[in-house]
Design a protein around this motif. Structure first.
Motif, short mmCIF file in Angstrom:
data_model
loop_
_atom_site.label_atom_id
_atom_site.label_comp_id
_atom_site.label_asym_id
_atom_site.label_seq_id
_atom_site.Cartn_x
_atom_site.Cartn_y
_atom_site.Cartn_z
N GLU A 24 0.83 -1.21 0.00
CA GLU A 24 0.00 0.00 0.00
C GLU A 24 0.86 1.27 0.00
O GLU A 24 0.57 2.22 -0.71
N ARG A 25 1.95 1.24 0.75
CA ARG A 25 2.84 2.42 0.83
C ARG A 25 3.59 2.68 -0.47
O ARG A 25 3.97 3.80 -0.76
N ASN A 26 3.85 1.62 -1.23
CA ASN A 26 4.73 1.74 -2.39
C ASN A 26 4.04 1.61 -3.74
O ASN A 26 4.65 1.89 -4.77
N GLN A 27 2.78 1.17 -3.75
CA GLN A 27 2.17 0.82 -5.04
C GLN A 27 2.02 2.02 -5.98
O GLN A 27 2.18 1.86 -7.19
N ALA A 55 8.73 -9.52 -5.01
CA ALA A 55 9.19 -9.02 -3.71
C ALA A 55 8.76 -9.98 -2.59
O ALA A 55 9.55 -10.31 -1.71
N TRP A 56 7.52 -10.44 -2.64
CA TRP A 56 7.01 -11.37 -1.62
C TRP A 56 7.82 -12.67 -1.63
O TRP A 56 8.27 -13.15 -0.60
N LYS A 57 8.06 -13.20 -2.84
CA LYS A 57 8.83 -14.44 -2.97
C LYS A 57 10.29 -14.24 -2.56
O LYS A 57 10.92 -15.17 -2.07
N GLY A 58 10.82 -13.04 -2.81
CA GLY A 58 12.24 -12.80 -2.58
C GLY A 58 12.56 -12.12 -1.26
O GLY A 58 13.71 -11.70 -1.05
N LEU A 59 11.58 -12.00 -0.37
CA LEU A 59 11.83 -11.31 0.90
C LEU A 59 13.01 -11.89 1.67
O LEU A 59 13.75 -11.16 2.34
N PHE A 68 13.79 -0.75 1.73
CA PHE A 68 12.91 -1.70 1.05
C PHE A 68 12.37 -1.07 -0.24
O PHE A 68 12.30 -1.73 -1.27
N SER A 69 12.02 0.22 -0.17
CA SER A 69 11.46 0.90 -1.35
C SER A 69 12.47 0.94 -2.49
O SER A 69 12.11 0.81 -3.67
N THR A 70 13.77 1.10 -2.17
CA THR A 70 14.82 1.10 -3.20
C THR A 70 14.94 -0.28 -3.82
O THR A 70 15.04 -0.42 -5.04
N TRP A 71 14.93 -1.31 -2.99
CA TRP A 71 14.98 -2.70 -3.47
C TRP A 71 13.78 -3.00 -4.36
O TRP A 71 13.91 -3.60 -5.42
N LEU A 72 12.62 -2.55 -3.93
CA LEU A 72 11.39 -2.77 -4.69
C LEU A 72 11.45 -2.05 -6.04
O LEU A 72 11.02 -2.57 -7.07
N TYR A 73 12.02 -0.84 -6.04
CA TYR A 73 12.20 -0.08 -7.27
C TYR A 73 13.07 -0.86 -8.26
O TYR A 73 12.79 -0.91 -9.45
N ARG A 74 14.13 -1.48 -7.74
CA ARG A 74 15.02 -2.27 -8.59
C ARG A 74 14.27 -3.46 -9.17
O ARG A 74 14.38 -3.75 -10.36
N LEU A 75 13.50 -4.15 -8.32
CA LEU A 75 12.71 -5.30 -8.81
C LEU A 75 11.74 -4.86 -9.91
O LEU A 75 11.64 -5.51 -10.96
N ALA A 76 11.03 -3.77 -9.66
CA ALA A 76 10.04 -3.28 -10.63
C ALA A 76 10.72 -2.85 -11.93
O ALA A 76 10.24 -3.14 -13.03
N SER A 77 11.84 -2.18 -11.80
CA SER A 77 12.57 -1.73 -12.97
C SER A 77 13.03 -2.92 -13.81
O SER A 77 12.92 -2.92 -15.04
N ASN A 78 13.52 -3.97 -13.15
CA ASN A 78 13.96 -5.17 -13.86
C ASN A 78 12.80 -5.88 -14.54
O ASN A 78 12.93 -6.38 -15.66
N GLU A 157 20.98 7.68 -6.24
CA GLU A 157 19.82 6.83 -6.01
C GLU A 157 19.61 5.84 -7.15
O GLU A 157 19.28 4.67 -6.92
N ILE A 158 19.83 6.31 -8.38
CA ILE A 158 19.69 5.42 -9.54
C ILE A 158 20.76 4.33 -9.47
O ILE A 158 20.47 3.15 -9.70
N ALA A 159 21.98 4.71 -9.13
CA ALA A 159 23.08 3.73 -9.02
C ALA A 159 22.73 2.66 -7.99
O ALA A 159 22.89 1.46 -8.26
N ARG A 160 22.22 3.08 -6.83
CA ARG A 160 21.84 2.10 -5.79
C ARG A 160 20.66 1.25 -6.23
O ARG A 160 20.63 0.05 -6.01
N THR A 161 19.68 1.89 -6.87
CA THR A 161 18.49 1.16 -7.31
C THR A 161 18.83 0.08 -8.33
O THR A 161 18.31 -1.03 -8.27
N LEU A 162 19.73 0.40 -9.26
CA LEU A 162 20.04 -0.53 -10.34
C LEU A 162 21.29 -1.36 -10.08
O LEU A 162 21.65 -2.21 -10.89
#
Length: 198
Positions: A24-27, A55-59, A68-78, A157-162
């Motif tokens: 809910e916080r990140n969608q 994200a749920w499977k990879g927690l 967590f939001s940065t990690w989620l951004y990376r997952l979504a971007s991929n 931030e982009i470097a960390r995200t990706l």
């Protein structure tokens, strides 16, 4: 209200309620990223769900070095990159943009949303040209340009995200801007005399 860290810890212990709170916080941000990368609301919604499922499977693999939001951004971007590659192969589209002209690496300014009403048609046409230009970029170039110019992330931030070096991010953004500029020039939607920022 629980902190992100507490929610992540609870979610890692199997709490679906805690994970739902993280979703809910990140969608909104994740959907926005997917929409900007794909340009299609249905695809964006599907990819958003896929990112959260990953994200749920990879927690268990989330170590907490970044937010967590940065990690989620990376997952979504991929997820979006994979989707764009599949779509590109499916369409068998091979658009190449020359990236040799490093000296001309200047950014095309994105349309200002505050145009007066009588310029609305011009704004719509420009917005469409930018969207078409983004579609013509490689998935990697589109990814960094969306994160920088539309999502407003810093180079760090982009470097960390990706998971990239900051220098790589800067180089990729410069090439992406040049590719977009060349595309807009080739379609007559950008004049070299227009003001641009570096």
């Amino acid at each position: 209200m629980e902190t992100e860290l507490v929610l992540v810890q609870r979610a890692r212990q199997g709490s679906e309620e805690a994970f739902a709170a993280l979703v809910e916080r990140n969608q909104g941000r994740i959907y926005s990223l997917a929409l900007r990368m794909t340009g299609n609301p249905d695809d964006a919604a599907e990819l958003c769900q896929e990112a959260f499922l990953n994200a749920w499977k990879g927690l268990g693999r989330f170590q907490g070095e970044s937010a967590f939001s940065t990690w989620l951004y990376r997952l979504a971007s991929n997820v979006c990159i994979d989707f764009l590659r599949r779509e590109k192969r499916r369409a068998a589209l091979s658009m190449t943009v020359s990236l040799d002209d490093e000296a001309a690496a200047r950014q095309a300014e994105l349309p200002d949303e505050r145009y007066s009403p009588h310029r609305q048609l011009e704004q719509i046409e420009r917005s469409q040209a930018i969207r078409d230009g983004l579609d013509a970029l490689s998935p990697e170039h589109r990814q960094v340009l969306v994160l920088r110019e539309l999502e407003g992330l810093s180079y760090g931030e982009i470097a960390r995200t990706l998971g990239l070096e900051e220098g790589t991010v800067k180089s990729r953004i410069a090439r992406a801007r040049l590719a977009l500029r060349n595309y807009l020039l080739s379609t007559g939607n950008f004049s070299p005399g227009l003001s641009s920022k570096g």
